[in-house]
Scaffold this active site. Structure first.
Site, PDB file in Angstrom:
ATOM      1  N   ASP A  75      28.594  39.334  32.216  1.00  0.00           N
ATOM      2  CA  ASP A  75      29.757  38.461  32.052  1.00  0.00           C
ATOM      3  C   ASP A  75      29.422  37.091  32.628  1.00  0.00           C
ATOM      4  O   ASP A  75      28.403  36.937  33.303  1.00  0.00           O
ATOM      5  CB  ASP A  75      31.010  39.066  32.722  1.00  0.00           C
ATOM      6  CG  ASP A  75      30.755  39.519  34.154  1.00  0.00           C
ATOM      7  OD1 ASP A  75      29.698  39.159  34.731  1.00  0.00           O
ATOM      8  OD2 ASP A  75      31.596  40.240  34.703  1.00  0.00           O
ATOM      9  N   ASN A 143      40.940  46.134  40.513  1.00  0.00           N
ATOM     10  CA  ASN A 143      41.914  46.476  39.459  1.00  0.00           C
ATOM     11  C   ASN A 143      41.315  47.433  38.423  1.00  0.00           C
ATOM     12  O   ASN A 143      41.922  47.695  37.389  1.00  0.00           O
ATOM     13  CB  ASN A 143      42.423  45.202  38.763  1.00  0.00           C
ATOM     14  CG  ASN A 143      41.319  44.466  38.008  1.00  0.00           C
ATOM     15  OD1 ASN A 143      40.148  44.838  38.075  1.00  0.00           O
ATOM     16  ND2 ASN A 143      41.696  43.409  37.301  1.00  0.00           N
ATOM     17  N   HIS A 145      38.439  46.932  36.785  1.00  0.00           N
ATOM     18  CA  HIS A 145      37.677  46.302  35.710  1.00  0.00           C
ATOM     19  C   HIS A 145      36.189  46.629  35.807  1.00  0.00           C
ATOM     20  O   HIS A 145      35.669  46.964  36.867  1.00  0.00           O
ATOM     21  CB  HIS A 145      37.927  44.787  35.631  1.00  0.00           C
ATOM     22  CG  HIS A 145      37.263  43.962  36.691  1.00  0.00           C
ATOM     23  ND1 HIS A 145      37.612  42.656  36.927  1.00  0.00           N
ATOM     24  CD2 HIS A 145      36.269  44.237  37.577  1.00  0.00           C
ATOM     25  CE1 HIS A 145      36.865  42.159  37.892  1.00  0.00           C
ATOM     26  NE2 HIS A 145      36.041  43.102  38.304  1.00  0.00           N
ATOM     27  N   GLU A 150      39.080  43.701  31.703  1.00  0.00           N
ATOM     28  CA  GLU A 150      40.250  43.863  32.563  1.00  0.00           C
ATOM     29  C   GLU A 150      41.118  45.013  32.044  1.00  0.00           C
ATOM     30  O   GLU A 150      40.921  45.489  30.918  1.00  0.00           O
ATOM     31  CB  GLU A 150      41.053  42.545  32.574  1.00  0.00           C
ATOM     32  CG  GLU A 150      40.250  41.312  33.022  1.00  0.00           C
ATOM     33  CD  GLU A 150      40.030  41.242  34.533  1.00  0.00           C
ATOM     34  OE1 GLU A 150      40.000  42.281  35.206  1.00  0.00           O
ATOM     35  OE2 GLU A 150      39.884  40.106  35.023  1.00  0.00           O
TER      36      GLU A 150
HETATM   37  P1  PGA Z   1      32.508  43.010  44.446  1.00  0.00           P
HETATM   38  O1  PGA Z   1      32.992  42.832  42.941  1.00  0.00           O
HETATM   39  O2  PGA Z   1      31.131  43.595  44.420  1.00  0.00           O
HETATM   40  O3  PGA Z   1      32.505  41.627  45.014  1.00  0.00           O
HETATM   41  O4  PGA Z   1      33.486  43.908  45.126  1.00  0.00           O
HETATM   42  C1  PGA Z   1      32.992  43.912  42.066  1.00  0.00           C
HETATM   43  C2  PGA Z   1      33.697  43.549  40.771  1.00  0.00           C
HETATM   44  O5  PGA Z   1      34.747  42.896  40.825  1.00  0.00           O
HETATM   45  O6  PGA Z   1      33.221  43.937  39.704  1.00  0.00           O
END
Ligand code: PGA
Length: 254
Positions: A75, A143, A145, A150
């Site tokens: 992404d 969340n 994702h 999302e």
């Molecule tokens: P993080 O992010 O490793 O900073 O917890 C994970 C994500 O949001 O995919």
């Protein structure tokens, strides 16, 4: 039918990163047994940083493997110029791709500034259709994702431009000094391509991920919680620390 992911639990922070590196190198070696490029998706976020440090410290000498690795972007923010340091392609260049000397010819990244986002998505999909993902290393959003898929993202979704959810905007604000600095739109590979990965490694750390990890493992498999898609995928290993597992019910694990 659900395919139970393998869950590996690390007792502490350094064990987490060493375990992640061992499992990642195992996957790389398995794919390397066959000819051709080793197509690898790598995430940004705070969780994989220890894995990247570990790979650089202890596995950088494996030129036989790194020379065959092709990085495929998961992404990235949309609408930024190529030299913007917030671009995930530049973040990963600093933290892993540069240190491992992965050449730009072996990087499939989004053109954030593409004038026609639909054409840019079609370009990525065409590249993925030519050669799928061998190893997907993923993080888990609070969340649920995966990449920027999302909640509500269809399991057969293709590459597309999305609007970041409030949860993702808040999570990303921490990296760039506040919400004002977080782009509101981003490109993401779709679950349709991610779910075809030959091997997947999901990294989950911290008590703030405990509830979503528990839900990912036990809620109904549904686009409402995109990470449940991993229960429909083959060869999935979840690497979690004890804090992330603190809300988990008993689940088959090794
Ligand atoms: P993080 O992010 O490793 O900073 O917890 C994970 C994500 O949001 O995919």
């Amino acid at each position: 039918m659900d395919t139970a992911p393998t869950i590996k639990i690390a007792p502490n922070n350094s064990a987490f990163h060493i375990l992640a590196a061992d499992i990642f190198m195992g996957a790389i070696n398995r794919v390397a047994a066959q000819d051709g490029p080793i197509r690898v998706v790598l995430p940004t976020g705070s969780t994989p940083l220890g894995l990247y440090r570990e790979l650089i410290a202890n596995h950088v000498h494996r030129r036989d493997l790194w020379d065959r690795v092709h990085y495929v972007a998961l992404d990235d923010y949309a609408g930024l110029p190529p030299d913007d340091r917030r671009l995930f392609s530049n973040w990963l260049d600093r933290d892993i791709l540069g240190p491992l000397s992965i050449p730009s010819s072996h990087r499939t990244i989004f053109n954030s500034a593409a004038p026609d986002p639909s054409a840019e998505c079609a370009r990525m999909d065409a590249l993925l259709d030519q050669g799928g993902i061998d190893i997907a290393v993923l993080g888990l959003g609070t969340n649920g994702h995966i990449g920027f898929n999302e909640p509500g993202s269809a399991f057969d979704a293709h590459t597309r431009l999305i609007h970041l959810s409030v949860d993702s905007l808040e999570a990303n604000a921490a990296y760039w000094g506040g919400m004002d600095h977080v782009p509101h739109t981003a490109y993401t590979l779709g679950l349709g391509h991610i779910m075809q990965a030959r091997e997947t490694i999901l990294l989950v750390q911290g008590t703030h991920k405990a509830d979503i990890l528990q839900r990912m493992l036990h809620d109904p498999v549904s686009p409402a919680l995109p990470a449940t898609a991993l229960r429909r995928m083959r060869n999935v290993t979840i690497i979690a620390d004890r804090a992330a597992m603190s809300a988990a019910e008993p689940f088959p694990r090794t």
